[in-house]
Design an enzyme around this catalytic site. Structure first.
Site, short mmCIF file in Angstrom:
data_model
loop_
_atom_site.label_atom_id
_atom_site.label_comp_id
_atom_site.label_asym_id
_atom_site.label_seq_id
_atom_site.Cartn_x
_atom_site.Cartn_y
_atom_site.Cartn_z
N LYS A 161 0.82 -1.22 0.00
CA LYS A 161 0.00 0.00 0.00
C LYS A 161 0.85 1.27 0.00
O LYS A 161 0.53 2.23 -0.71
CB LYS A 161 -0.92 0.00 1.21
CG LYS A 161 -1.95 -1.12 1.14
CD LYS A 161 -3.37 -0.61 1.18
CE LYS A 161 -4.32 -1.78 1.04
NZ LYS A 161 -5.66 -1.45 0.67
N GLY A 169 -7.59 -2.55 11.26
CA GLY A 169 -8.63 -1.71 11.86
C GLY A 169 -8.36 -1.33 13.30
O GLY A 169 -9.09 -0.53 13.88
N LYS A 183 -7.39 11.43 5.50
CA LYS A 183 -8.72 12.03 5.35
C LYS A 183 -9.78 10.93 5.26
O LYS A 183 -9.55 9.89 4.64
CB LYS A 183 -8.76 12.88 4.08
CG LYS A 183 -10.07 13.65 3.89
CD LYS A 183 -9.96 14.55 2.65
CE LYS A 183 -11.28 15.23 2.34
NZ LYS A 183 -11.66 16.21 3.38
N HIS A 223 -17.19 3.76 -6.13
CA HIS A 223 -16.01 2.98 -6.50
C HIS A 223 -15.90 3.00 -8.01
O HIS A 223 -16.74 2.46 -8.72
CB HIS A 223 -16.15 1.54 -5.99
CG HIS A 223 -15.01 0.65 -6.39
ND1 HIS A 223 -14.09 0.16 -5.49
CD2 HIS A 223 -14.63 0.17 -7.59
CE1 HIS A 223 -13.20 -0.57 -6.13
NE2 HIS A 223 -13.50 -0.59 -7.41
N GLU A 283 -5.94 1.49 -4.74
CA GLU A 283 -4.95 0.43 -4.94
C GLU A 283 -4.98 -0.04 -6.38
O GLU A 283 -5.91 0.28 -7.13
CB GLU A 283 -5.21 -0.76 -4.00
CG GLU A 283 -6.54 -1.44 -4.23
CD GLU A 283 -6.74 -2.64 -3.30
OE1 GLU A 283 -5.92 -2.82 -2.39
OE2 GLU A 283 -7.71 -3.37 -3.51
N ASN A 295 -4.91 -3.49 -8.81
CA ASN A 295 -5.03 -4.94 -8.88
C ASN A 295 -4.25 -5.41 -10.10
O ASN A 295 -4.54 -5.01 -11.22
CB ASN A 295 -6.49 -5.37 -8.98
CG ASN A 295 -7.25 -4.98 -7.73
OD1 ASN A 295 -6.73 -5.12 -6.63
ND2 ASN A 295 -8.44 -4.47 -7.89
N ARG A 355 -4.04 -8.03 -11.96
CA ARG A 355 -4.60 -9.27 -12.50
C ARG A 355 -5.80 -8.92 -13.38
O ARG A 355 -6.23 -7.78 -13.40
CB ARG A 355 -5.08 -10.14 -11.33
CG ARG A 355 -6.12 -9.39 -10.49
CD ARG A 355 -6.92 -10.26 -9.55
NE ARG A 355 -8.10 -9.56 -9.10
CZ ARG A 355 -8.16 -8.74 -8.06
NH1 ARG A 355 -7.09 -8.53 -7.34
NH2 ARG A 355 -9.27 -8.14 -7.72
N ARG A 369 -23.48 -10.38 -10.48
CA ARG A 369 -22.86 -11.64 -10.04
C ARG A 369 -23.94 -12.58 -9.51
O ARG A 369 -24.67 -12.24 -8.59
CB ARG A 369 -21.83 -11.37 -8.95
CG ARG A 369 -20.70 -10.48 -9.42
CD ARG A 369 -19.55 -10.48 -8.44
NE ARG A 369 -18.56 -9.47 -8.83
CZ ARG A 369 -17.34 -9.40 -8.32
NH1 ARG A 369 -16.95 -10.28 -7.39
NH2 ARG A 369 -16.49 -8.47 -8.72
#
Lengths: 460, 78
Positions: free
Chosen positions: A117, A166, A202, A209, A289, A291, A293, A339
């Protein structure tokens, strides 16, 4: 090196998807499988199949030595990892290449950088990609903390530098609360983690998303526009679209260009996705982030661009340069994927493996169903619950919603519970029709509509 | 009379709450109705297996981390 025989180190619908792409390229395929997947569709479709271990994924699909032995024994010259399992395991990527095989994915070092990250955040900032505002690293001095907090703005999270999962996180809403909490947070962090260091980030409130699909050949990269995956339950995507219904055209250009810059800055090879939070109230987007793949929801991008992403990633792995310039990539119409999982929406999404007693696959214009199901197939309980993905394309979003409603009504999966009833409700929901959602929209909606999910389930 | 605790679901049986923690129950332990004796993982979700009878555990016919079918005996009680 042109690939002649491709080993698919995965299972389920993505294994089927990869075998189809390989076959179209004239490449032979090897399906590796656990004992529980001996009857899978991928095993039936592949040219060869190798049992690599017991049902537990840790002893089969995650067993690097067993996968490499299967490649050696069958004479495979390349490995496609799909998604999940070993797909983002840099050691596996390195081991595949060390064995003299082609790895269908980015180099191990790229996976390492983008999987970390902090390293990914640094790479993103260097490429001009906006990240969630925060302290660049740990902060030990209270005066410095105050200055950084004022620069970031509120609400913000105070996190213990040594914390994780967390733990050691507090959210503060103004500078007074911040000043009260910092000494306390630092003392607690010292007590809990033997390290009083803090960092600040923040809080992004209601956000969507949005993710950008990229393809790179190790030197040059292009984007294939974005997807929006804001409908999530327990941080799992349940419904995805392309393009995002919320992104203004100018912002799309900025977002996608910055993704290409980041991909080129790390010499990205293959298919990858950069995930962002998009705050449509302020118009800001923040990199979360990458991915490294192919993703579950890749078909919606294929539907609006006409590019077969899985085929392209295999061609690039085989040594070809990107066959497209950015100007070759145009987007047309709108695509939606839902899905279909073996879960019961009327019983809090309890998973229900079982045997497929009936299967009606929807068809017609603009409809695609990527699945590993067949009549009589017994879905094993050991893996995730994804049975298939129903994807539609149409000229615009309203038409795509109508087509999805029609396709869902045609789809019949007998023998186990599925999430079809959830999607039948969502596709007719007025907020969904207006794309008035964010990543925390679906869960309260599910609570409010529990009675409808129960009623619909009982009537089927 | 011997009693059996059966798996309510097909999946993977775990006798421990986490790999680094002790088993919920061991041989010879007393069990009350409602006690957790293990977990069944089905499609990546975990379900507690609750004892529906009381007694003392005499056997675990299913091993830790073993794939089990619905109705398979997980524990025997005396």
């Amino acid at each position: 090196m042109a690939i002649r025989k491709l080993l698919v180190a995965n299972r389920g619908e993505i294994a089927v998807r990869i075998i189809r792409a390989a076959r179209e390229l004239g490449i032979r395929t090897v399906a590796v499988h656990s004992l529980a997947d001996a009857d899978s569709l991928a095993v039936r479709m592949a040219d060869e199949a190798v049992n690599i271990g017991p049902p537990a994924a840790s002893k089969s699909y995650l067993n690097i030595a067993a996968v490499l032995a299967a490649a050696r024994d069958t004479g495979a010259d390349a490995i496609h990892p799909g998604y999940g399992f070993l797909a983002e395991n840099a050691e596996f990527a390195d081991a595949v290449e060390a064995a003299g095989l082609v790895w269908v994915g980015p180099r191990g070092d790229t996976i390492r950088v983008m999987g970390d990250k902090v390293a990914a955040r640094i790479a993103a900032e260097a490429a001009g990609v906006p990240v969630v505002p925060g302290s660049a690293g740990r902060i030990d001095d209270p005066e410095q903390a105050r200055a950084v907090a004022l620069a970031i703005g509120f609400p913000l999270m105070i996190k213990a530098a040594a914390g994780g999962g967390g733990r050691g996180i507090r959210i503060v809403h103004d500078i007074a609360e911040f000043e009260r909490m910092v000494p306390q947070a630092s003392a607690e962090a010292r007590a809990a983690f033997a390290d009083g260091g803090l960092y600040l980030e923040k809080v992004i409130g209601q956000a969507r998303h949005v993710e950008v699909q990229i393809l790179g050949d190790g030197e040059r990269a292009i984007h294939l526009f974005e997807r929006e995956c804001s409908l999530q339950r327990r941080r799992q995507k349940v419904w995805e679209e392309a393009p995002s219904p919320a992104l203004p055209p100018g912002m799309r250009e900025t977002l996608c260009r910055s993704a290409v810059a980041l991909a080129e800055s790390v010499g990205y090879r293959g298919a990858g996705t950069l995930e962002y939070l998009f705050d449509d109230a302020t118009g800001h987007f923040y990199f979360i982030e990458m991915n490294t793949r192919i993703q579950v929801e890749h078909p919606v991008t294929e539907m609006i661009t006409g590019v077969d992403l899985v085929r392209e990633m295999i061609r690039i792995a085989g040594g070809e340069k990107l066959r497209f310039a950015q100007a070759d990539i145009a987007m047309k119409g709108h695509a939606i994927e839902v899905r279909i999982c073996a879960e019961d929406p009327s019983r809090n999404f309890q998973p229900g493996p079982g045997t497929i007693s009936g299967l009606v696959v929807p068809g017609g214009a603009g409809v695609r169903f990527d699945t590993m199901l067949y009549q009589g197939y017994t879905v094993p309980p050991f893996y995730d619950s994804l049975l298939g993905k129903l994807i539609v394309w149409d000229e615009d979003r309203p038409a795509a919603l109508r087509r999805m409603a029609r396709a869902l009504d045609e789809l019949q999966v007998g023998g186990l519970p599925t999430t079809k009833p959830l999607h039948q409700l969502l596709v007719r929901d007025s907020a969904v029709a207006q794309a008035a959602f964010h990543t925390r929209w679906l869960e309260p909606w599910l609570e409010g509509n529990a009675h409808l999910l129960g009623a619909r389930e009982a009537s089927e | 009379m011997a009693k059996e605790i059966l798996s309510p679901l097909p999946g993977t049986f775990y006798r421990r709450p986490a790999p680094d923690q002790p088993a919920f129950k061991n041989l010879g332990d007393a069990v009350a109705v409602g006690d957790v004796i293990g977990l069944i993982e089905v499609m990546k979700s975990f379900h507690e297996v609750l004892a529906d009878a009381a007694g003392t555990i005499t056997a675990f016919p299913a091993d830790d981390e073993e794939p089990v079918m619905a109705g398979q005996v997980l524990a025997e009680l005396d």
